[in-house]
Design an enzyme around this catalytic site. Structure first.
Site, PDB file in Angstrom:
ATOM      1  N   SER A  44     -59.815 -14.694  26.468  1.00 56.08           N
ATOM      2  CA  SER A  44     -59.649 -13.310  26.035  1.00 56.08           C
ATOM      3  C   SER A  44     -58.541 -12.625  26.831  1.00 56.08           C
ATOM      4  O   SER A  44     -57.794 -11.809  26.279  1.00 56.08           O
ATOM      5  CB  SER A  44     -60.963 -12.539  26.152  1.00 56.08           C
ATOM      6  OG  SER A  44     -61.442 -12.546  27.473  1.00 56.08           O
ATOM      7  N   GLU A  45     -58.408 -12.956  28.128  1.00 56.08           N
ATOM      8  CA  GLU A  45     -57.291 -12.423  28.914  1.00 56.08           C
ATOM      9  C   GLU A  45     -56.797 -13.440  29.935  1.00 56.08           C
ATOM     10  O   GLU A  45     -57.582 -14.224  30.483  1.00 56.08           O
ATOM     11  CB  GLU A  45     -57.671 -11.135  29.648  1.00 56.08           C
ATOM     12  CG  GLU A  45     -57.623  -9.897  28.793  1.00 56.08           C
ATOM     13  CD  GLU A  45     -58.982  -9.291  28.553  1.00 56.08           C
ATOM     14  OE1 GLU A  45     -59.034  -8.222  27.933  1.00 56.08           O
ATOM     15  OE2 GLU A  45     -59.988  -9.883  28.962  1.00 56.08           O
ATOM     16  N   THR A  46     -55.501 -13.404  30.178  1.00 52.84           N
ATOM     17  CA  THR A  46     -54.848 -14.153  31.253  1.00 52.84           C
ATOM     18  C   THR A  46     -54.071 -13.148  32.090  1.00 52.84           C
ATOM     19  O   THR A  46     -53.364 -12.285  31.552  1.00 52.84           O
ATOM     20  CB  THR A  46     -53.901 -15.218  30.692  1.00 52.84           C
ATOM     21  OG1 THR A  46     -54.664 -16.174  29.939  1.00 52.84           O
ATOM     22  CG2 THR A  46     -53.160 -15.947  31.804  1.00 52.84           C
TER      23      THR A  46
END
Length: 288
Positions: A44-46
């Site tokens: 979902s996020e990096t």
């Protein structure tokens, strides 16, 4: 080659919570390279760590969905702060696109808790679409929306907030096309955050398939902005209130989030989000 680490955030149990990839030494990376790496991890996020613009701060960070960069996010902030804090730091300051984000670290016998102060207080983003439109887009009945009125709020990212009266109805919710895309266009967002009151606080689900996230197991930014939705509907009293939030239950990735909101004369003055994280992987990745 760059070093990376993967944490599960808003949990202290591996393989639960919300996975986060952290890439170190990203000063020389361009936006397109970061986006390519974020797509490769497909979480979902990096988050990418860079040298701070102000040496008094801990780090500058950039945060990406698989599809786009975002100005601020909660679980990357918590995970990055715990990653950078080591064994002794008690305060981390991150430079994010939405502003400076201070994070306080406290340690006890069970581990380390990170708590950040939201960089922006929420504002109303748009008018909420009709409840019938919301229900159709989520595969629910109109009576499954309430008791609050839906709202659209922004505090860095923006979300459509959908109150659902029962956990049974919340568990049935699924984005339904083409009604979902119509709803997102009407609300001027790409994400919907569903919340239901429980005996211990609230349980939530967050859908964002338009942004490449079919469902998110823990959404710290949306949890922070929830304070505005609750205050508008009389669910936050004067003073300081701490609310436990659970998310990711239906996904098999339970997450525990702590929301603390301060209200003075009916106005939000500060919002804090707290959680834990556990590292599950590390290694190197090629520079695209």
């Amino acid at each position: 080659m760059l070093r990376f680490h993967v944490y599960d955030v808003f949990t202290d149990t591996p393989f639960t919570g919300n996975p986060l990839a952290i890439v170190e030494g990203a000063d020389a990376l361009g936006t397109a390279q970061m986006q390519t790496i974020a797509r490769q991890f497909n979480l979902s996020e990096t988050l990418f760590i860079q040298s701070p613009d102000d040496p008094a701060h801990t780090a500058k960070v950039r945060i990406f969905f698989p599809t786009a960069e975002i100005p601020f996010a909660g679980h990357p902030t918590i995970g990055c702060a715990l990653h950078l804090a080591g064994e002794t730091a008690t305060r981390i300051t991150l430079e994010e696109q939405a502003g400076l984000v201070p994070v306080t670290l406290t340690r006890d016998a069970t581990g380390t808790l990170a708590e950040f102060t939201a960089p922006k207080l929420p504002v109303r983003h748009a008018d909420a679409p009709p409840q019938a439109m919301i229900a159709e887009a989520l595969g629910l009945n109109p009576q499954d929306i309430g008791p609050h009125a839906p709202g659209v709020w922004e505090g860095g990212p923006a979300f459509l907030y959908v109150p659902v009266p029962t956990l049974t109805a919340q568990a049935r919710a699924r984005p339904q096309e083409p009604a979902w895309s119509t709803l997102m266009h009407a609300a001027k967002v790409d994400s919907a955050y569903l919340y239901t009151a429980t005996s211990h606080g609230y349980r939530a689900r967050m859908f964002s398939p338009t942004a490449g996230i079919p469902e998110d197991p823990a959404t710290g930014s949306a949890s922070a902005i929830l304070a505005a939705q609750l205050l508008t509907h009389g669910a936050l009293p004067e003073g300081t209130t701490t609310i436990p939030l659970q998310q990711g239950i239906e996904m098999g990735r339970p997450s525990d989030i702590r929301l603390t909101a301060q209200v003075a004369e009916g106005v939000l003055t500060e919002i804090r989000i707290a959680g834990r994280a556990v590292k599950i992987a590390e290694g190197t990745i090629r520079v695209p």
